[in-house]
Design a protein around this motif. Structure first.
Motif, PDB file in Angstrom:
ATOM      1  N   ARG A 227       0.831  -1.195   0.000  1.00 56.57           N
ATOM      2  CA  ARG A 227       0.000   0.000   0.000  1.00 56.57           C
ATOM      3  C   ARG A 227       0.867   1.247   0.000  1.00 56.57           C
ATOM      4  O   ARG A 227       1.838   1.347   0.754  1.00 56.57           O
ATOM      5  N   GLY A 228       0.534   2.191  -0.830  1.00 55.35           N
ATOM      6  CA  GLY A 228       1.235   3.463  -0.850  1.00 55.35           C
ATOM      7  C   GLY A 228       0.256   4.583  -0.573  1.00 55.35           C
ATOM      8  O   GLY A 228      -0.792   4.663  -1.200  1.00 55.35           O
ATOM      9  N   ALA A 229       0.584   5.438   0.418  1.00 57.46           N
ATOM     10  CA  ALA A 229      -0.294   6.569   0.736  1.00 57.46           C
ATOM     11  C   ALA A 229       0.292   7.840   0.138  1.00 57.46           C
ATOM     12  O   ALA A 229       1.515   7.976   0.027  1.00 57.46           O
ATOM     13  N   LEU A 230      -0.591   8.747  -0.257  1.00 52.37           N
ATOM     14  CA  LEU A 230      -0.163  10.007  -0.862  1.00 52.37           C
ATOM     15  C   LEU A 230      -1.027  11.154  -0.346  1.00 52.37           C
ATOM     16  O   LEU A 230      -2.153  10.936   0.103  1.00 52.37           O
ATOM     17  N   LEU A 231      -0.475  12.365  -0.415  1.00 54.66           N
ATOM     18  CA  LEU A 231      -1.256  13.556  -0.062  1.00 54.66           C
ATOM     19  C   LEU A 231      -1.309  14.494  -1.259  1.00 54.66           C
ATOM     20  O   LEU A 231      -0.311  14.676  -1.958  1.00 54.66           O
ATOM     21  N   ILE A 232      -2.476  15.100  -1.459  1.00 60.68           N
ATOM     22  CA  ILE A 232      -2.594  16.129  -2.495  1.00 60.68           C
ATOM     23  C   ILE A 232      -2.561  17.489  -1.815  1.00 60.68           C
ATOM     24  O   ILE A 232      -3.324  17.746  -0.878  1.00 60.68           O
ATOM     25  N   MET A 233      -1.664  18.347  -2.258  1.00 64.07           N
ATOM     26  CA  MET A 233      -1.576  19.686  -1.698  1.00 64.07           C
ATOM     27  C   MET A 233      -2.571  20.600  -2.435  1.00 64.07           C
ATOM     28  O   MET A 233      -2.871  20.372  -3.602  1.00 64.07           O
ATOM     29  N   GLY A 234      -3.018  21.634  -1.730  1.00 65.38           N
ATOM     30  CA  GLY A 234      -4.098  22.470  -2.251  1.00 65.38           C
ATOM     31  C   GLY A 234      -3.760  23.323  -3.454  1.00 65.38           C
ATOM     32  O   GLY A 234      -4.647  23.832  -4.127  1.00 65.38           O
ATOM     33  N   HIS A 235      -2.503  23.525  -3.719  1.00 65.65           N
ATOM     34  CA  HIS A 235      -2.147  24.240  -4.942  1.00 65.65           C
ATOM     35  C   HIS A 235      -0.864  23.644  -5.507  1.00 65.65           C
ATOM     36  O   HIS A 235      -0.245  22.762  -4.894  1.00 65.65           O
ATOM     37  N   ARG A 236      -0.455  24.133  -6.650  1.00 68.32           N
ATOM     38  CA  ARG A 236       0.736  23.580  -7.287  1.00 68.32           C
ATOM     39  C   ARG A 236       1.969  24.261  -6.705  1.00 68.32           C
ATOM     40  O   ARG A 236       2.159  25.455  -6.891  1.00 68.32           O
ATOM     41  N   LEU A 237       2.767  23.485  -5.988  1.00 72.53           N
ATOM     42  CA  LEU A 237       3.939  24.038  -5.316  1.00 72.53           C
ATOM     43  C   LEU A 237       5.137  24.095  -6.246  1.00 72.53           C
ATOM     44  O   LEU A 237       5.957  25.001  -6.178  1.00 72.53           O
ATOM     45  N   ASN A 238       5.259  23.076  -7.093  1.00 75.50           N
ATOM     46  CA  ASN A 238       6.479  22.923  -7.882  1.00 75.50           C
ATOM     47  C   ASN A 238       6.169  22.803  -9.366  1.00 75.50           C
ATOM     48  O   ASN A 238       5.133  22.259  -9.748  1.00 75.50           O
ATOM     49  N   GLY A 239       7.088  23.290 -10.173  1.00 76.39           N
ATOM     50  CA  GLY A 239       6.937  23.164 -11.611  1.00 76.39           C
ATOM     51  C   GLY A 239       7.480  21.837 -12.104  1.00 76.39           C
ATOM     52  O   GLY A 239       6.913  21.197 -12.976  1.00 76.39           O
ATOM     53  N   MET A 240       8.622  21.420 -11.513  1.00 78.47           N
ATOM     54  CA  MET A 240       9.271  20.163 -11.923  1.00 78.47           C
ATOM     55  C   MET A 240       9.017  19.091 -10.870  1.00 78.47           C
ATOM     56  O   MET A 240       8.744  19.398  -9.712  1.00 78.47           O
ATOM     57  N   VAL A 241       9.151  17.838 -11.275  1.00 76.86           N
ATOM     58  CA  VAL A 241       9.103  16.743 -10.310  1.00 76.86           C
ATOM     59  C   VAL A 241      10.344  16.853  -9.423  1.00 76.86           C
ATOM     60  O   VAL A 241      11.437  17.134  -9.914  1.00 76.86           O
ATOM     61  N   ILE A 242      10.168  16.672  -8.102  1.00 71.31           N
ATOM     62  CA  ILE A 242      11.331  16.692  -7.202  1.00 71.31           C
ATOM     63  C   ILE A 242      11.467  15.329  -6.518  1.00 71.31           C
ATOM     64  O   ILE A 242      10.518  14.863  -5.872  1.00 71.31           O
TER      65      ILE A 242
END
Lengths: 576, 440
Positions: A227-242
Motif C-alpha cells: 500500500r502506498g499513501a499520498l497527499l494532495i496539496m491544495g495548490h501547485r507548489l512545484n513546476g518540476m518533479v522533485i
C-alpha cells in the motif's frame, strides 16, 4: 442466460486493461472489456501521476529503469494531452550526502537516461520551491501523466475501433470446457443480471486483484500487496518533479499535476482481504508531511487537500522481505504454457508507466493463439486527443481544430484552455459557441463546463459523479465539489434520468470525497469541510433525505398494497 | 470613541445582539470581518427540529426542556425555554420593523416545513415571506393535502436543480402519491446586459430580471400550470426586503408559488442580512465592516480592548459572536507537522468544549452521518454563571453568542438560527443589565 461473443475479453479497466483493449481493437479483434466499477478506479487512479524517467530505479532495478525510459519517450509521443513535460530533479540533502549521486548517474548512463548535473544554485533557479539546503541536484526527463485521462483515451480509441466496454460488470467466473478457458461469467453490478461472454482468449488485467480471477481456475500467484499513501496539496507548489537522490524511501517524490502537487508515497504490506478497506493513517500523514517538506519546505504552509492510497500489484518471485526490493517489472503469464490451461493470459506487476508495454506483451501472447498477424501499433499511433502539438496546447485559446478556431470564439481563455488541456483536439466536440448553455461553467475550480459534462456522459461512458470526476476533474479542486457536485448531479439527472439515481450518485460522491479529506481535517481544509457541511446538510438536507428514505421504506411495509397501487397509477399517468 | 458595548462579528448572532443593545439605548458597535454565514443560509429561522432518538420536533419551544435534560451544556439549556421564545418573538418584530415579514405557523409555537433545493423537508420556525404555505400537517403522516407539485426553473440557471429536488421529494413518505413535475422558462433577462442565466448566481439573476421577464413568467406559468397546488421556484426574484415581485406573480397567476433557497449565495440569506443591518443602523448602531479582530487584551477578569492589527478598540462590554471555523471564530491549528491539530478560539484563547485532538475523532466516518459531526459541536464553553473562561477563570465583561459557542449541533438539531438569536439577545440583555446597574 444472455450470451455475448468476442475474440478477446479483457477483465479490468485500469490503464493496463484499457491498453490491452485498445491494442486488441487496433489489431482487428472483436474485444469486450469488463470492469467491475469504473475505468481507472483501482490502482491506476491512486498513484502519483508520475511520468517516470526510470531514474528512480536505476540503482535498485535496472531492468525496470530501462523499460521506463523507453515508455517515457513513447508516451510523450502518443499521449501528449495526458502529459506535462516538466522534467525532474534528484536532489541531495546534507543528511543524504553525495555518495549516492555517483551510483545514480552511472545507473542512468547504463539505462540510457540522460542526466544533467546541476549546482544547488542552478537547481534553485530552475525550481524555486526546492529545499535551499540542497547540496547537489541532477536533472532527468521525469514528467507528469494524468492516469484517468490516459485510461479514458485508450478506452475511447478502442471503442472507436469497434470495442465494447461493460463497466459496472464483474467477472464472477471462468467458463472452462475440456481444459480450455472459453469465456467468463459476468454479473451486471447494477441490475444483478448474470450473463456470459464467450471468447477465445480471456486476458486477466486485474492488477492487484489478479489472484481472484486466477482462483476461478484454481491457479495461484504469490502477490505482494504494497500500500502506498499520498497527499494532495491544495495548490501547485512545484513546476518540476522533485525526487530525493537516495535509496527509494517514504515520501521521496513530489509531483506537480494540473493545479496541485502530490507527495508520496509510503509502503506498507497489506493482506489481500484489506484491499477493499484501505484508509490513510495519521502516522502516514505525519511521515508524508515531515519527509515531503524536506523536498519543498513550502509544503509546511500549504493546505493539504486530501489523502489517498493505492495498492501496488507486486508479484513476489522470491521470498525476500521488503517490497522496495521486489521488481516493479511486469509479469505476463500465458497459462497455456505455465499451467496447461489455454485461453487465459494474466498480465500484472509493472506500473502505470509501462501499461502500454504490458498491453503489448499480453496482446502479443493472445494473437499467437488466435492466429492474427497484425503487429502492435500502439507505440506509434497517437491516442484520441493527442493530435495537437505542444505549441498548439500552450496557446490555449488559439487552437484551431478541424476548421474550428477557438481564437475566434468569445469564450474566456480559461474555459477553452481547460477543455483543450484535458481533451486535446476532441474539445471541438463540446466547445461550441452556437449552443450557449454548453459553455456554462459548472465547476469553477477546474473550469468544467456543462458541455464537457454532457460530452463525458455521451461519449466517455460516465454514469455517475465519480465517473465524471475521473473524466473531467469536476469536483477535484480546492472546494472538493461543494456546490459543483450538486449542479452536476442535476445535469446527470437531466441527461440520463432513466439510468442514474442522481441523489444516490451525489451522496456517494460526497462520501468518497470525504474519505480523502477526513485524515487531513485541519486549518483551511476544516473550514472548507464545514462550509460543505452547512450547504449539503444544513441548506440542502442531503443526509436527512437518506433518513427520510429509510423511514419511507419502513413505512411501506405497513401500507404496502395501498401505496404500490397508487404509485403505478401515477407512473402510467405521467408516461401518458 | 469608547463604546458601551463592542460586538465582534456581524452575522446573525452579532447583529441580533447589536439591535437589542441599540434598542435599549446603548452606544454599540459591531465589528464585522467579512462575509457572514447568512450569505449561504436558507433565510429561514430554525429553532429546534430534531433531538437525537426522537421523532421530528413539531413544537420547538416545548422540546427545549427535554433537550436541556439530555444535554445540560446546550446553549438553550442555559437560557431556558421561555426566554428563547421571548427572544425569537422579539426578533420577529424587529425584522417586521424594517419590512421583512417572516412567516409564522398559525400556532406560533409550532414548526413549519422548508423544502430544500434537493427536495428534502426540514423543520423550521420562521419562514421567508413567500414560503408560508408549508404548515406542519401538509407533509406529516400521509400528507394527503397535495395532489401535484411543479418545480419551475429559469432556463440555464445552474444553482437550482429541479430534477434533483424531484428525486428527493419522492423519497419522502408523504409525497409517495403526489405527482411531481418540472419545466424551465426561458427569460430574456431585461437588465442582464446580455449575460445569460447560466453565468449567474441567484442574486445576479434577481437583479437581471425586469418587468418583461415577470410578464413572461406570469404568462407561461398561467398557461402551463393548471392543476398544481404548489409551484416551487428558485429564490431569485426580490433582492430587496419586500418580496413584492413574487407576491405580484402569485396574484397574477392565482398560483401558490413559493421561492426556495438556491445554492449559495442565497437571496433569502442576503435579504435577512440586509434587514439586520438596516435595523441595527436605524437604531443608531455603529457598523464597522471589513475589519477583522485579531486579538483581545485581558486584564484579570476583564477584557480591556480588542485589536484589529492596526487599531485598538476599547469598550466597557464585549460580545463575541465571531462564528465557527468557516468564519474563523474557531481555528483548528497544526503547530508543526508532527503535532496533532488543536482547536483554538483565536481572539481571547477562551476555554473550549474539549474534543479529542486527532483529526479522525473530530469527525464521523460518514460525511452525511445521522449522528452528525463532532467538529460542528466544538466551541467556547461557559461556566455556571454563563461566562466564558480563560484557563478556568471567568471573564465578567465578555459575553459569547452564536456559532462560536460549543455544545450544540446547529445542523443536525436544526437549531442554528434560534441559538444565534437567543444567545445574541441574552448576551445583550446581560450587557444592558450591567450597564443600567452601574447607572443606578
Amino acid at each position: 442466460m444472455r450470451r455475448l461473443e468476442a475474440d478477446v475479453v479483457i477483465i479490468g479497466g485500469g490503464a493496463t486493461g484499457a491498453g490491452v483493449f485498445r491494442d486488441c481493437c487496433l489489431r482487428g479483434m472483436r474485444s469486450i472489456l469488463v470492469e467491475r466499477n469504473d475505468i481507472a478506479s483501482g490502482t491506476t487512479g491512486r498513484n502519483h501521476g508520475l511520468l517516470h524517467s526510470g531514474a528512480r530505479y536505476v540503482v535498485t532495478d535496472s531492468h525496470s529503469a530501462a523499460e521506463c525510459i523507453r515508455e517515457n519517450r513513447t508516451l510523450k509521443h502518443i499521449a501528449g494531452h495526458c502529459i506535462e513535460k516538466t522534467d525532474g530533479l534528484f536532489i541531495s540533502l546534507p543528511e543524504d550526502g553525495l555518495s549516492y549521486q555517483q551510483d545514480f548517474i552511472n545507473g542512468c548512463a547504463r539505462a540510457g537516461i540522460p542526466t544533467e548535473i546541476l549546482t544547488p544554485q542552478q537547481a534553485l533557479q530552475l525550481e524555486p520551491s526546492v529545499n535551499p539546503a540542497l547540496i547537489g541536484a541532477v536533472r532527468i526527463p521525469d514528467g507528469t501523466i494524468d492516469p484517468f485521462r490516459i485510461t479514458s483515451a485508450n478506452i475511447l480509441d478502442a471503442r472507436e475501433h469497434g470495442g465494447t466496454l461493460l463497466s459496472d460488470t464483474k467477472a464472477v467466473g471462468l467458463i472452462i470446457r475440456m481444459g480450455h478457458v472459453q469465456g467468463i461469467q459476468c454479473r451486471d453490478q447494477r441490475t444483478g443480471e448474470l450473463f456470459e461472454i464467450r471468447a477465445r482468449q480471456v486476458i486477466n488485467a486485474t492488477g492487484a486483484w489478479c489472484h481472484e480471477v486466477m482462483e476461478y481456475a484454481d491457479l495461484s500467484v504469490d502477490m505482494y500487496h504494497s500500500r502506498g499513501a499520498l497527499l494532495i496539496m491544495g495548490h501547485r507548489l512545484n513546476g518540476m518533479v522533485i525526487n530525493r537522490c537516495r535509496k527509494p524511501g517514504d515520501a521521496d517524490i513530489l509531483v506537480p499535476g494540473d493545479t496541485v502537487s502530490v507527495i508520496g508515497t509510503t509502503s506498507t504490506h497489506v493482506g489481500r482481504h484489506e484491499l477493499e478497506t484501505l484508509e490513510v493513517t495519521d502516522e502516514e500523514v505525519r511521515v508524508l508531511l515531515e519527509e515531503g517538506s524536506k523536498l519543498a519546505p513550502e509544503m509546511m504552509n500549504a493546505r493539504v487537500l486530501r489523502a489517498y492510497c493505492g495498492v501496488r500489484p507486486l508479484v513476489s518471485l522470491s521470498s525476500d522481505g521488503s517490497d522496495r526490493t521486489i521488481s516493479r517489472g511486469l509479469v505476463a503469464i500465458d497459462h497455456a504454457e505455465s499451467d496447461a490451461l489455454p485461453g487465459l493470459i494474466t498480465i500484472t506487476g509493472g506500473k502505470l508507466m509501462t501499461y502500454r508495454l504490458m498491453a503489448e506483451v499480453a496482446t502479443d501472447m493472445a494473437v499467437r493463439h488466435l492466429g492474427v498477424s497484425e503487429k502492435c501499433s500502439t507505440a506509434s499511433k497517437p491516442l484520441p486527443g493527442a493530435l495537437l502539438s505542444d505549441q498548439d496546447k500552450s496557446k490555449g485559446k488559439n487552437v484551431q481544430v478541424g476548421g474550428y478556431s477557438l481564437a475566434d470564439s468569445s469564450l474566456p481563455k480559461t474555459v477553452a484552455g481547460s477543455a483543450v488541456y484535458r481533451h486535446g483536439e476532441r474539445a471541438k466536440d463540446f466547445v461550441k459557441e452556437d449552443s450557449k448553455w454548453c459553455n456554462a461553467v459548472v465547476c469553477e475550480c477546474e473550469v468544467v463546463t456543462r458541455g464537457e459534462i454532457l460530452y463525458a456522459v455521451d461519449q466517455l461512458n460516465a454514469r455517475s459523479l465519480s465517473d465524471l470526476r475521473r473524466r473531467t476533474r469536476v469536483g477535484m479542486g480546492p472546494c472538493q465539489g461543494e456546490m459543483c457536485a450538486c449542479r452536476t448531479a442535476g445535469l446527470l439527472a437531466e441527461s440520463r434520468s432513466d439510468q442514474i439515481d442522481a441523489l444516490d450518485t451525489l451522496q456517494d460522491f460526497i462520501e468518497e470525497r470525504w474519505k480523502g479529506v477526513r485524515p487531513v481535517l485541519w486549518g483551511d481544509g476544516l473550514r472548507e469541510a464545514e462550509f460543505s457541511y452547512w450547504v449539503q446538510e444544513g441548506l440542502l438536507g442531503l443526509g436527512s433525505l437518506r433518513q427520510q428514505a429509510t423511514c419511507a421504506a419502513n413505512a411501506v411495509d405497513t401500507t404496502a398494497d395501498h401505496t404500490t397501487a397508487d404509485h403505478t397509477a401515477q407512473d402510467e399517468e405521467r408516461t401518458a | 470613541m469608547i463604546h458601551e458595548c463592542l460586538i465582534v462579528g456581524g452575522g446573525l448572532a452579532g447583529l441580533t445582539a447589536g439591535i437589542r443593545c441599540a434598542e435599549a439605548g446603548l452606544k454599540v458597535a459591531v465589528v464585522s470581518g467579512g462575509e457572514s454565514a447568512l450569505t449561504f443560509a436558507s433565510g429561514s429561522i430554525d429553532v429546534l427540529g430534531s433531538i437525537p432518538g426522537q421523532p421530528v420536533v413539531r413544537r420547538p419551544f416545548d422540546a427545549i426542556d427535554c433537550l436541556a435534560e439530555l444535554s445540560p451544556g446546550h446553549p438553550y439549556a442555559k437560557i431556558g425555554r421561555e426566554k428563547v421564545f421571548q427572544s425569537l418573538g422579539w426578533f420577529h418584530g424587529q425584522m417586521a420593523e424594517v419590512g421583512l415579514e417572516l412567516g409564522l405557523a398559525s400556532d406560533c409555537r409550532e414548526n413549519q416545513w422548508r423544502i430544500t433545493a434537493a427536495g428534502s423537508l426540514r423543520p423550521t420556525w420562521l419562514s421567508q415571506p413567500a414560503t408560508k404555505a408549508m404548515p406542519w400537517e401538509c407533509f406529516h403522516g400521509d400528507g394527503a393535502c397535495l395532489q401535484k407539485v411543479v418545480f419551475v426553473n429559469i432556463t440555464g440557471f445552474l444553482d437550482f436543480m429541479p430534477e434533483l429536488a424531484m428525486c428527493g421529494l419522492k423519497q419522502h413518505p408523504s409525497f409517495r402519491s403526489v405527482a411531481v413535475e418540472h419545466f424551465n422558462i426561458n427569460l430574456p433577462l431585461e437588465h442582464g446586459h446580455g449575460a445569460t442565466a447560466d453565468t449567474m448566481r441567484a442574486p445576479q439573476l434577481a437583479s437581471a430580471m425586469g418587468d418583461r421577464d415577470m410578464d413572461i413568467l406570469a404568462r407561461v406559468l398561467s398557461e402551463r400550470v393548471q392543476d398544481a397546488e404548489l409551484v416551487v421556484m428558485p429564490a431569485c426574484f426580490d433582492p430587496d426586503l419586500g418580496c413584492n415581485r413574487l407576491q405580484k406573480l402569485r396574484q397574477r397567476t392565482g398560483l401558490n408559488i413559493i421561492d426556495i433557497a438556491t445554492l449559495p449565495p442565497s437571496v433569502h440569506g442576503l435579504r435577512l442580512h440586509k434587514a439586520l443591518r438596516n435595523r441595527f443602523r436605524a437604531l443608531g448602531g455603529f457598523l464597522i465592516p471589513g475589519t477583522e479582530v485579531r486579538h483581545g487584551t485581558v486584564d484579570g477578569d476583564r477584557v480591556m480592548s480588542v485589536s484589529t492589527g492596526e487599531d485598538l478598540l476599547s469598550a466597557d462590554h464585549f460580545i463575541l459572536a465571531s462564528g465557527s471555523f468557516f468564519s474563523k471564530g474557531l481555528q483548528s491549528v497544526k503547530e508543526s507537522m508532527s503535532d496533532p491539530c488543536s482547536v483554538q478560539e483565536p481572539v481571547f484563547n477562551l476555554d473550549l468544549h474539549s474534543w479529542a485532538d486527532q483529526p479522525k475523532d473530530f469527525s464521523s466516518h460518514q460525511f452525511l452521518a445521522p449522528e452528525g459531526q463532532n467538529f460542528v459541536r466544538s466551541g467556547v464553553a461557559l461556566n455556571q454563571s454563563g461566562q466564558p473562561m480563560v484557563a478556568g477563570k471567568g471573564l465578567h465583561n465578555l459575553h459569547v453568542s452564536g456559532a462560536v459557542l460549543g455544545g450544540y449541533d446547529p445542523v443536525q438539531e436544526c437549531s442554528g438560527g434560534g441559538v444565534a438569536i437567543s444567545t445574541g439577545w441574552q448576551a445583550a440583555e446581560n450587557v444592558i443589565c450591567q450597564v443600567k446597574g452601574q447607572q443606578v
